[in-house]
Write a protein that holds these residues in place. Structure first.
Motif, PDB file in Angstrom:
ATOM      1  N   GLY A  20      63.014  36.730  30.869  1.00 43.50           N
ATOM      2  CA  GLY A  20      61.703  36.157  31.149  1.00 43.50           C
ATOM      3  C   GLY A  20      61.582  34.677  30.849  1.00 43.50           C
ATOM      4  O   GLY A  20      60.520  34.091  31.034  1.00 43.50           O
ATOM      5  N   GLY A  21      62.649  34.054  30.398  1.00 41.21           N
ATOM      6  CA  GLY A  21      62.631  32.622  30.151  1.00 41.21           C
ATOM      7  C   GLY A  21      63.005  31.850  31.398  1.00 41.21           C
ATOM      8  O   GLY A  21      63.159  32.411  32.482  1.00 41.21           O
TER       9      GLY A  21
ATOM     10  N   VAL B 175      60.982  20.420  16.272  1.00 36.42           N
ATOM     11  CA  VAL B 175      61.068  19.045  15.791  1.00 36.42           C
ATOM     12  C   VAL B 175      61.186  19.087  14.269  1.00 36.42           C
ATOM     13  O   VAL B 175      60.425  19.783  13.593  1.00 36.42           O
ATOM     14  CB  VAL B 175      59.812  18.223  16.183  1.00 36.42           C
ATOM     15  N   ASP B 176      62.169  18.324  13.745  1.00 38.93           N
ATOM     16  CA  ASP B 176      62.296  18.257  12.284  1.00 38.93           C
ATOM     17  C   ASP B 176      61.425  17.127  11.736  1.00 38.93           C
ATOM     18  O   ASP B 176      60.771  16.405  12.486  1.00 38.93           O
ATOM     19  CB  ASP B 176      63.766  18.129  11.852  1.00 38.93           C
ATOM     20  N   GLN B 177      61.418  16.985  10.412  1.00 37.28           N
ATOM     21  CA  GLN B 177      60.549  15.997   9.777  1.00 37.28           C
ATOM     22  C   GLN B 177      60.914  14.564  10.131  1.00 37.28           C
ATOM     23  O   GLN B 177      60.122  13.645   9.920  1.00 37.28           O
ATOM     24  CB  GLN B 177      60.519  16.183   8.248  1.00 37.28           C
ATOM     25  N   ASN B 178      62.111  14.349  10.714  1.00 42.66           N
ATOM     26  CA  ASN B 178      62.525  13.010  11.129  1.00 42.66           C
ATOM     27  C   ASN B 178      62.304  12.746  12.610  1.00 42.66           C
ATOM     28  O   ASN B 178      62.673  11.696  13.113  1.00 42.66           O
ATOM     29  CB  ASN B 178      64.007  12.785  10.792  1.00 42.66           C
ATOM     30  N   GLY B 179      61.724  13.713  13.312  1.00 46.05           N
ATOM     31  CA  GLY B 179      61.426  13.540  14.726  1.00 46.05           C
ATOM     32  C   GLY B 179      62.539  13.953  15.674  1.00 46.05           C
ATOM     33  O   GLY B 179      62.424  13.746  16.882  1.00 46.05           O
ATOM     34  N   HIS B 180      63.617  14.541  15.161  1.00 46.04           N
ATOM     35  CA  HIS B 180      64.695  15.014  16.027  1.00 46.04           C
ATOM     36  C   HIS B 180      64.245  16.282  16.746  1.00 46.04           C
ATOM     37  O   HIS B 180      63.704  17.188  16.114  1.00 46.04           O
ATOM     38  CB  HIS B 180      65.963  15.293  15.220  1.00 46.04           C
ATOM     39  N   LYS B 181      64.520  16.343  18.063  1.00 45.19           N
ATOM     40  CA  LYS B 181      64.017  17.447  18.884  1.00 45.19           C
ATOM     41  C   LYS B 181      65.143  18.296  19.453  1.00 45.19           C
ATOM     42  O   LYS B 181      66.208  17.785  19.782  1.00 45.19           O
ATOM     43  CB  LYS B 181      63.205  16.890  20.051  1.00 45.19           C
ATOM     44  N   VAL B 182      64.860  19.591  19.580  1.00 42.55           N
ATOM     45  CA  VAL B 182      65.768  20.535  20.210  1.00 42.55           C
ATOM     46  C   VAL B 182      64.927  21.464  21.084  1.00 42.55           C
ATOM     47  O   VAL B 182      63.889  21.956  20.651  1.00 42.55           O
ATOM     48  CB  VAL B 182      66.530  21.380  19.153  1.00 42.55           C
ATOM     49  N   LEU B 183      65.405  21.697  22.308  1.00 42.49           N
ATOM     50  CA  LEU B 183      64.739  22.645  23.191  1.00 42.49           C
ATOM     51  C   LEU B 183      65.390  24.015  23.066  1.00 42.49           C
ATOM     52  O   LEU B 183      66.613  24.130  23.045  1.00 42.49           O
ATOM     53  CB  LEU B 183      64.822  22.184  24.644  1.00 42.49           C
ATOM     54  N   MET B 184      64.550  25.036  23.003  1.00 43.57           N
ATOM     55  CA  MET B 184      65.014  26.418  22.967  1.00 43.57           C
ATOM     56  C   MET B 184      64.317  27.196  24.071  1.00 43.57           C
ATOM     57  O   MET B 184      63.176  26.891  24.418  1.00 43.57           O
ATOM     58  CB  MET B 184      64.703  27.060  21.614  1.00 43.57           C
ATOM     59  N   ASP B 185      65.009  28.189  24.595  1.00 46.80           N
ATOM     60  CA  ASP B 185      64.426  29.032  25.632  1.00 46.80           C
ATOM     61  C   ASP B 185      65.179  30.350  25.655  1.00 46.80           C
ATOM     62  O   ASP B 185      66.205  30.509  24.987  1.00 46.80           O
ATOM     63  CB  ASP B 185      64.513  28.347  27.002  1.00 46.80           C
ATOM     64  N   SER B 186      64.685  31.252  26.439  1.00 48.81           N
ATOM     65  CA  SER B 186      65.354  32.527  26.663  1.00 48.81           C
ATOM     66  C   SER B 186      65.989  32.500  28.043  1.00 48.81           C
ATOM     67  O   SER B 186      65.730  31.602  28.851  1.00 48.81           O
ATOM     68  CB  SER B 186      64.344  33.671  26.553  1.00 48.81           C
ATOM     69  N   SER B 187      66.814  33.490  28.315  1.00 49.44           N
ATOM     70  CA  SER B 187      67.465  33.577  29.628  1.00 49.44           C
ATOM     71  C   SER B 187      66.450  33.995  30.685  1.00 49.44           C
ATOM     72  O   SER B 187      65.388  34.549  30.377  1.00 49.44           O
ATOM     73  CB  SER B 187      68.603  34.589  29.570  1.00 49.44           C
ATOM     74  N   VAL B 188      66.795  33.749  31.931  1.00 47.46           N
ATOM     75  CA  VAL B 188      65.947  34.166  33.046  1.00 47.46           C
ATOM     76  C   VAL B 188      65.800  35.685  33.036  1.00 47.46           C
ATOM     77  O   VAL B 188      64.712  36.210  33.287  1.00 47.46           O
ATOM     78  CB  VAL B 188      66.545  33.656  34.382  1.00 47.46           C
TER      79      VAL B 188
ATOM     80  N   ILE C  88      56.160  24.915  25.127  1.00 46.90           N
ATOM     81  CA  ILE C  88      55.929  23.854  26.112  1.00 46.90           C
ATOM     82  C   ILE C  88      55.800  24.367  27.542  1.00 46.90           C
ATOM     83  O   ILE C  88      55.672  23.565  28.465  1.00 46.90           O
ATOM     84  CB  ILE C  88      57.008  22.748  26.033  1.00 46.90           C
ATOM     85  N   ASP C  89      55.831  25.673  27.751  1.00 54.36           N
ATOM     86  CA  ASP C  89      55.535  26.222  29.070  1.00 54.36           C
ATOM     87  C   ASP C  89      54.903  27.597  28.904  1.00 54.36           C
ATOM     88  O   ASP C  89      54.628  28.031  27.793  1.00 54.36           O
ATOM     89  CB  ASP C  89      56.771  26.237  29.979  1.00 54.36           C
ATOM     90  N   ASP C  90      54.672  28.277  30.033  1.00 59.21           N
ATOM     91  CA  ASP C  90      53.996  29.570  29.954  1.00 59.21           C
ATOM     92  C   ASP C  90      54.953  30.725  29.686  1.00 59.21           C
ATOM     93  O   ASP C  90      54.550  31.879  29.702  1.00 59.21           O
ATOM     94  CB  ASP C  90      53.206  29.826  31.242  1.00 59.21           C
ATOM     95  N   ALA C  91      56.214  30.412  29.406  1.00 58.32           N
ATOM     96  CA  ALA C  91      57.189  31.469  29.111  1.00 58.32           C
ATOM     97  C   ALA C  91      57.662  31.319  27.667  1.00 58.32           C
ATOM     98  O   ALA C  91      56.851  31.414  26.743  1.00 58.32           O
ATOM     99  CB  ALA C  91      58.363  31.398  30.094  1.00 58.32           C
ATOM    100  N   PHE C  92      58.945  31.047  27.466  1.00 61.76           N
ATOM    101  CA  PHE C  92      59.507  31.007  26.121  1.00 61.76           C
ATOM    102  C   PHE C  92      60.126  29.675  25.755  1.00 61.76           C
ATOM    103  O   PHE C  92      60.833  29.573  24.755  1.00 61.76           O
ATOM    104  CB  PHE C  92      60.574  32.108  25.967  1.00 61.76           C
ATOM    105  N   ASN C  93      59.901  28.647  26.543  1.00 60.99           N
ATOM    106  CA  ASN C  93      60.491  27.343  26.259  1.00 60.99           C
ATOM    107  C   ASN C  93      59.755  26.704  25.081  1.00 60.99           C
ATOM    108  O   ASN C  93      58.547  26.509  25.120  1.00 60.99           O
ATOM    109  CB  ASN C  93      60.402  26.452  27.497  1.00 60.99           C
ATOM    110  N   MET C  94      60.511  26.411  24.028  1.00 59.45           N
ATOM    111  CA  MET C  94      59.952  25.848  22.803  1.00 59.45           C
ATOM    112  C   MET C  94      60.657  24.541  22.464  1.00 59.45           C
ATOM    113  O   MET C  94      61.844  24.377  22.729  1.00 59.45           O
ATOM    114  CB  MET C  94      60.159  26.808  21.622  1.00 59.45           C
ATOM    115  N   GLU C  95      59.905  23.634  21.883  1.00 58.70           N
ATOM    116  CA  GLU C  95      60.485  22.403  21.366  1.00 58.70           C
ATOM    117  C   GLU C  95      60.342  22.424  19.852  1.00 58.70           C
ATOM    118  O   GLU C  95      59.237  22.528  19.325  1.00 58.70           O
ATOM    119  CB  GLU C  95      59.772  21.179  21.931  1.00 58.70           C
TER     120      GLU C  95
END
Length: 139
Positions: free
Chosen positions: A33-34, A17-30, A8-15
């Motif tokens: 490079g996150g 989503v499971d099959q039920n639509g539940h979301k979790v954001l993941m990223d790396s530390s600054v 979801i951005d130009d670095a490592f931020n990822m969203e």
């Protein structure tokens, strides 16, 4: 089970989503490079351990008619040093339970979860992790 992941951005931020639509954001530390906009994937494993075991323990205590008024878990993990990949080497879980609860029943519920029912605990154990735990009731 199906999970989808979208950057979801130009670095490592990822969203995720499971099959039920539940979301979790993941990223790396600054430092790596996150942008620090989400949970690290390895932290999610420990969160999964806590969630898996919490469901087990709550279910067991409910069946035993124990009245749980508060329940929280603290997890401390230590990863291998100087290795890539660096897996969880030691994990210690503290279960804090409050209410009208027999301490022996609480300890047994936790033991059953951590040794028999929780799939995340077993996954970490099979990977060589040393899992330890303690149970604190009304304290």
């Amino acid at each position: 089970m199906k999970i989808s992941l979208q950057r979801i951005d130009d670095a490592f931020n990822m969203e995720a989503v499971d099959q039920n639509g539940h979301k979790v954001l993941m990223d790396s530390s600054v430092e790596n490079g996150g942008k620090n906009n989400g949970v690290r994937p390895m932290q999610m494993l420990l969160m999964g351990l806590g969630g898996c075991s919490a469901i087990d323990v709550a279910m067991i205590l409910k069946k035993q008619r124990q009245e749980v008024t508060d329940f929280r878990i603290e997890i401390d993990g230590e990863r291998e040093k100087g290795k890539e990949p660096s897996i969880w080497e030691k994990v210690h879980v503290i279960f804090h339970l409050s209410g009208d609860i027999d301490p022996d029943k609480a300890a047994r519920a936790v033991e059953l979860s951590m040794t028999k029912y929780c799939s995340v605990a077993e996954t970490l154990r099979r990977a060589g992790g040393d899992l330890t735990w303690e149970t604190r009731v009304n304290g």
